[in-house]
Design a protein around this motif. Structure first.
Motif, PDB file in Angstrom:
ATOM      1  N   ASP A 168      -0.920 -11.595  12.365  1.00 48.41           N
ATOM      2  CA  ASP A 168      -2.254 -11.062  12.119  1.00 48.41           C
ATOM      3  C   ASP A 168      -2.623 -10.132  13.282  1.00 48.41           C
ATOM      4  N   ALA A 169      -3.030  -8.910  12.952  1.00 51.59           N
ATOM      5  CA  ALA A 169      -3.344  -7.923  13.994  1.00 51.59           C
ATOM      6  C   ALA A 169      -4.558  -8.328  14.820  1.00 51.59           C
TER       7      ALA A 169
ATOM      8  N   ASN B 266      -3.453   2.291  10.655  1.00 52.08           N
ATOM      9  CA  ASN B 266      -4.184   2.638   9.440  1.00 52.08           C
ATOM     10  C   ASN B 266      -4.504   1.306   8.771  1.00 52.08           C
TER      11      ASN B 266
ATOM     12  N   CYS C  30      -0.979  -3.282  11.277  1.00 47.67           N
ATOM     13  CA  CYS C  30      -1.206  -3.169   9.823  1.00 47.67           C
ATOM     14  C   CYS C  30      -0.227  -2.163   9.219  1.00 47.67           C
ATOM     15  N   THR C  31       1.045  -2.443   9.351  1.00 48.74           N
ATOM     16  CA  THR C  31       2.074  -1.425   9.069  1.00 48.74           C
ATOM     17  C   THR C  31       2.366  -1.225   7.584  1.00 48.74           C
ATOM     18  N   GLY C  32       2.008  -2.188   6.724  1.00 47.23           N
ATOM     19  CA  GLY C  32       2.275  -2.020   5.287  1.00 47.23           C
ATOM     20  C   GLY C  32       3.760  -1.834   5.035  1.00 47.23           C
TER      21      GLY C  32
ATOM     22  N   PHE D  77       0.837  -1.197   0.000  1.00 46.12           N
ATOM     23  CA  PHE D  77       0.000   0.000   0.000  1.00 46.12           C
ATOM     24  C   PHE D  77       0.876   1.253   0.000  1.00 46.12           C
TER      25      PHE D  77
ATOM     26  N   GLU E  79       2.391  -6.846  10.524  1.00 43.50           N
ATOM     27  CA  GLU E  79       1.846  -6.924   9.162  1.00 43.50           C
ATOM     28  C   GLU E  79       1.665  -8.388   8.799  1.00 43.50           C
ATOM     29  N   VAL E  80       0.545  -8.690   8.137  1.00 45.44           N
ATOM     30  CA  VAL E  80       0.224 -10.083   7.833  1.00 45.44           C
ATOM     31  C   VAL E  80       0.635 -10.490   6.416  1.00 45.44           C
ATOM     32  N   ASP E  81       0.719  -9.514   5.519  1.00 50.76           N
ATOM     33  CA  ASP E  81       0.930  -9.848   4.107  1.00 50.76           C
ATOM     34  C   ASP E  81       2.424  -9.997   3.792  1.00 50.76           C
TER      35      ASP E  81
ATOM     36  N   ARG F 173      -6.049  -6.636   0.009  1.00 50.48           N
ATOM     37  CA  ARG F 173      -6.045  -6.855   1.460  1.00 50.48           C
ATOM     38  C   ARG F 173      -5.742  -5.566   2.236  1.00 50.48           C
ATOM     39  N   ALA F 174      -5.113  -4.600   1.554  1.00 54.36           N
ATOM     40  CA  ALA F 174      -4.799  -3.323   2.210  1.00 54.36           C
ATOM     41  C   ALA F 174      -5.999  -2.392   2.202  1.00 54.36           C
TER      42      ALA F 174
ATOM     43  N   PRO G  65      -6.972  -1.798   6.805  1.00 48.47           N
ATOM     44  CA  PRO G  65      -7.897  -1.791   5.659  1.00 48.47           C
ATOM     45  C   PRO G  65      -9.273  -1.379   6.179  1.00 48.47           C
TER      46      PRO G  65
HETATM   47  C1  LIG Z   1      -4.376   0.622   4.395  1.00 48.32           C
HETATM   48  S1  LIG Z   1      -2.898  -0.338   4.444  1.00 48.32           S
HETATM   49  C2  LIG Z   1      -1.940   0.750   5.499  1.00 48.32           C
HETATM   50  C3  LIG Z   1      -0.485   0.493   5.557  1.00 48.32           C
HETATM   51  C4  LIG Z   1       0.274   1.504   6.434  1.00 48.32           C
HETATM   52  N1  LIG Z   1      -0.233   1.503   7.795  1.00 48.32           N
HETATM   53  C5  LIG Z   1       0.176   2.894   5.856  1.00 48.32           C
HETATM   54  O1  LIG Z   1      -0.457   3.762   6.445  1.00 48.32           O
HETATM   55  O2  LIG Z   1       0.754   3.120   4.781  1.00 48.32           O
HETATM   56  C6  LIG Z   1      -3.379  -1.670   5.515  1.00 48.32           C
HETATM   57  C7  LIG Z   1      -2.325  -2.761   5.746  1.00 48.32           C
HETATM   58  O3  LIG Z   1      -2.870  -3.720   6.651  1.00 48.32           O
HETATM   59  C8  LIG Z   1      -2.454  -5.019   6.279  1.00 48.32           C
HETATM   60  N2  LIG Z   1      -3.409  -5.961   6.867  1.00 48.32           N
HETATM   61  C9  LIG Z   1      -4.646  -6.291   6.468  1.00 48.32           C
HETATM   62  N3  LIG Z   1      -5.236  -7.136   7.329  1.00 48.32           N
HETATM   63  C10 LIG Z   1      -4.336  -7.346   8.317  1.00 48.32           C
HETATM   64  C11 LIG Z   1      -4.347  -8.126   9.507  1.00 48.32           C
HETATM   65  N4  LIG Z   1      -5.417  -8.849   9.844  1.00 48.32           N
HETATM   66  N5  LIG Z   1      -3.244  -8.123  10.286  1.00 48.32           N
HETATM   67  C12 LIG Z   1      -2.143  -7.396   9.950  1.00 48.32           C
HETATM   68  N6  LIG Z   1      -2.066  -6.638   8.828  1.00 48.32           N
HETATM   69  C13 LIG Z   1      -3.160  -6.604   8.023  1.00 48.32           C
HETATM   70  C14 LIG Z   1      -2.477  -4.963   4.765  1.00 48.32           C
HETATM   71  O4  LIG Z   1      -1.692  -6.008   4.231  1.00 48.32           O
HETATM   72  C15 LIG Z   1      -1.913  -3.565   4.522  1.00 48.32           C
HETATM   73  O5  LIG Z   1      -0.516  -3.603   4.429  1.00 48.32           O
END
Ligand SMILES: C[S@@+](CC[C@H](N)C(=O)[O-])C[C@H]1O[C@@H](n2cnc3c(N)ncnc32)[C@H](O)[C@@H]1O
Length: 293
Positions: free
Chosen positions: A177-178, A197, A124-126, A92, A147-149, A218-219, A199
């Motif tokens: 997984d968060a 931040n 969900c650090t991306g 993302f 981060e899960v992905d 997934r993001a 999804p």
């Molecule tokens: C909207 S993006 C935001 C990324 C980052 N926080 C930013 O602001 O640029 C959401 C992120 O959450 C991750 N994600 C989705 N479901 C998740 C989960 N259950 N556990 C951990 N990470 C997750 C996605 O893979 C994605 O990288």
């Protein structure tokens, strides 16, 4: 070889991008030129003439942007706070609006007593954007990022390594997984701030091609109302936070009040505040973990 004026090429590029439906055509046209020239956008006027070969590369890049490939995938970078992050396919692209969540986090950290090393968790650090920007601004903090992905994690690791090379305090990256009830149990009741931040877009929301074709699904999506991941995360957040610690979660325009209601529901949080962005749209909710009586 005769050099050629850059400004008319930028004007032409802005028109091409405008016709392609790009939302900020002139900004993007200038950013792409600045990227190729290795200068800041605000200093483009200092490079009035360029080689024909550079102009050719510029037009190629503009044509790719006109196909709605995200600007940041073409330049390879996105900013958060004081740092640049490498981004591209599979992760993302951090957005400017998340700077508000980042600024809130720093302001909250400032309010803490100096009797311990603050612990920050970014769920969900991306690309690692929030976690690494916090670690850069607050070298005294212990920062964890989840981060899960696997593809996103590869980018986060690369960014984390780059920050260490630049002298920042290392963060701890967790491939997890968060919403996992066992997540970070060694930090139970010790975390000062959880930021996220996640999804959060409701399934089926129409999105620009840059987003739907290039940000990982997934993001983006968080179920029918956008809050599926957040709902799963909340018990984890509540378990991790110390009394008086705080959480802040970014959300969609449409689901801020539901998120605030979720936080307000069980009496485990006080000071639940909805924060608007610069356009006045609700953007993130913050709340304080209550102190047990
Ligand atoms: C909207 S993006 C935001 C990324 C980052 N926080 C930013 O602001 O640029 C959401 C992120 O959450 C991750 N994600 C989705 N479901 C998740 C989960 N259950 N556990 C951990 N990470 C997750 C996605 O893979 C994605 O990288």
């Amino acid at each position: 070889m005769t050099r050629i004026a850059l400004r008319p090429a930028i004007n032409e590029a802005a028109e091409v991008l405008d016709r392609a439906g790009v939302r900020s055509p002139r900004y993007d046209a200038e950013e792409l030129a600045a990227h190729l020239l290795g200068v800041q956008r605000t200093r483009l006027a200092l490079v009035p003439l360029v080689e024909p070969e550079l102009l050719e590369r510029y037009r190629d890049l503009v044509a790719r942007r006109a196909r709605r490939i995200p600007l940041q995938h073409l330049t390879g970078v996105a900013a958060m706070g004081e740092i640049d992050l490498a981004v591209g396919p599979g992760v993302f692209v951090p957005r400017p609006e998340t700077e508000l969540l980042f600024a809130w986090t720093l302001a909250f950290l400032e309010t803490l007593p100096h009797d311990h090393r603050p612990i920050v968790v970014d769920l969900c650090t991306g690309s690692g954007a929030l976690a690494l920007a916090v670690a850069h601004a607050r070298p005294d903090a212990e920062v964890h990022a989840v981060e899960v992905d696997p593809d996103a994690l590869t980018w986060a690791r690369r960014n984390a390594d780059d920050r260490i090379a630049d002298g920042d305090t290392p963060i701890v990256l967790h491939a997890d997984d968060a919403t996992d009830p066992e997540l970070l149990t060694d930090l139970n009741g010790r975390v000062d701030v959880v930021v996220s931040n996640p999804p959060y877009i409701p399934e089926g929301t129409p999105l620009d091609p840059e987003v739907i074709d290039h940000d990982p699904r997934r993001a983006l999506f968080g179920g029918a109302d956008g809050l599926d991941v957040v709902r799963g995360m909340l018990p984890v957040v509540t378990r991790l936070l110390r009394p008086g610690g705080a959480v802040a979660v970014e959300h969609d325009d449409s689901n801020g009040s539901e998120l605030a209601a979720l936080l307000g529901k069980n009496g485990e949080y006080s000071d639940v505040v909805e924060h608007p962005d610069l356009a006045g749209k609700p953007r993130f909710v913050a709340a304080t973990r209550t102190t047990p009586r």
